[in-house]
Every structure is written in C-alpha cells, then in structure tokens.
Design a protein around this motif. Sequence first.
Motif, short mmCIF file in Angstrom:
data_model
loop_
_atom_site.label_atom_id
_atom_site.label_comp_id
_atom_site.label_asym_id
_atom_site.label_seq_id
_atom_site.Cartn_x
_atom_site.Cartn_y
_atom_site.Cartn_z
N GLN A 1 6.62 -9.68 -4.48
CA GLN A 1 6.69 -8.37 -3.83
C GLN A 1 5.30 -7.86 -3.48
OE1 GLN A 1 9.00 -6.01 -6.60
NE2 GLN A 1 10.92 -6.51 -5.56
N VAL A 2 4.35 -8.02 -4.41
CA VAL A 2 2.97 -7.60 -4.14
C VAL A 2 2.40 -8.36 -2.94
CG1 VAL A 2 0.62 -7.61 -5.04
CG2 VAL A 2 2.50 -6.84 -6.48
N ARG B 1 -3.81 -4.64 11.39
CA ARG B 1 -4.13 -5.38 12.62
C ARG B 1 -3.47 -4.74 13.82
NH1 ARG B 1 -0.98 -10.70 14.18
NH2 ARG B 1 0.54 -9.00 14.29
N ASP B 2 -2.23 -4.32 13.65
CA ASP B 2 -1.49 -3.69 14.74
C ASP B 2 -2.18 -2.40 15.18
OD1 ASP B 2 0.58 -4.12 16.44
OD2 ASP B 2 2.10 -3.16 15.21
N ALA B 3 -2.61 -1.59 14.21
CA ALA B 3 -3.30 -0.33 14.53
C ALA B 3 -4.63 -0.60 15.23
CB ALA B 3 -3.51 0.49 13.26
N ARG C 1 2.32 -7.16 4.71
CA ARG C 1 2.79 -6.10 5.61
C ARG C 1 1.67 -5.11 5.91
NH1 ARG C 1 6.52 -4.36 2.62
NH2 ARG C 1 8.10 -5.86 3.30
N SER C 2 0.88 -4.78 4.88
CA SER C 2 -0.24 -3.85 5.09
C SER C 2 -1.28 -4.44 6.03
CB SER C 2 -0.87 -3.51 3.73
OG SER C 2 -1.99 -2.67 3.89
#
Length: 215
Positions: free
Chosen positions: A33-34, A46-48, A40-41
């Motif tokens: 999960q970590v 990268r998307d931002a 995801r972070s």
Amino acid sequence: MNRARPSPQRGFSLIVVLLMLLIAMVLGIGAAQVSLVGERSARNDRDAEVAFQAAEAALVDAERDVLGPNQAAAQRLCLFNSRDVSAFVAGCGGAGIHQGLCTQAEDGAKPVWITADFAAESRTSVAYGTFTNHTYATANAGARGGALSARAPRYIVEAVRNLGGWQSSQLQSAGARNASHLFRVTAIGYGVRDETQVVLQTSLYKPAASPGCPS
C-alpha cells in the motif's frame, strides 16, 4: 500398556508459526500500500508539472500574440492598443481575430477569468498557436502520451484599466480620454490527464502600438 501422550508444545509451536505468518502478511500488505501511494503521488506530481509547463507555454504564446514579434499570417498585433480596446467584448464572445479578447468585469461581478470557457471546442478562449502558428505537442486523442499534455493549453486576454500606471511614479489621468489599459492574460494548462489543470496569470504592458499599426 500405557500410550504416550502428545506434547502440548507441538500445538503451541503451530500457533506461533501462524501468528508469524499473519504478521508477515500484514507487513507485506502495508508495504504494498505504501508503494502504491508513493507511485500515485509521483504520478500526480508529474502530472501537475506537465500542466504547469503547458500553462507557462500558453503565457509565452499569448505574449507573442499581444506584444510580438509575430510573423504569422494570422497575427493580430494591431488589436492590442493600450488606448483603444474596442476589439474587446464582454464575455470574451468575439469571433475570428477577436477570439478570446475580453472586457474587464464590472465592479462586484466575478472576474472574467473565472467564468471564461476554456473547453477544447470553445470559441471564447484561444488555443495555443492559433494566432502565432506555433505548435504544442500533445498526446493523441484517447491515448496516453507519457509526459505530454492531454490537450493544448488555452488562454484569454482581458483589457484591464490601468489606474495607477505601470511605473509607480507615473500616475495615469482619471479622464476617459487619457485612459490606458494593461492586458491581463489567463492561461490554463493540462496534464497527462485532462482533469489535471494549472491556471497561471500575468499582465502585459504595451506602451506603444506595434510597428505598422495606427498609434
């Protein structure tokens, strides 16, 4: 004849092993999960960043549109005159070369850049390169493009009354005849995902008309 009784330690060892397996499984799930959260972070960061760079590119394209130099056949440098903003319309509803040119919102109303339509099909905002003939690399429709924006950035230009002058030591006259304007650009960029958006804003000062344009 006496039968040997099973040692109670054997059952206890089984419980210990099961508990250790359970702990290992919980730790493994937690680590997974970590890892997923970290991935995801990183993807969101990268998307931002992709969206931020796209918005910055739109500001540069708008600066060429307003201030030049711009040798494109579709250029409209003469429309940006700090003394004559008749080309700007309410609600950015212009068409053709007037696309994306907005009058300032009235006092108390929502700013134009909040209510403007930045959709891909919108005719009230300007797609990158429309009036400069530049291109911006984007992902193909319906496909992931790695570090490419989902679609081209867009911008609008507002004619904003220059109340205090660009230089703090030079106040503008309050008379309508001597009124001058700044050109406020609001640009929006998109990340790899279309829903990731960054909005940037700048004000451009154009003290004189472009070469070849009426002053």
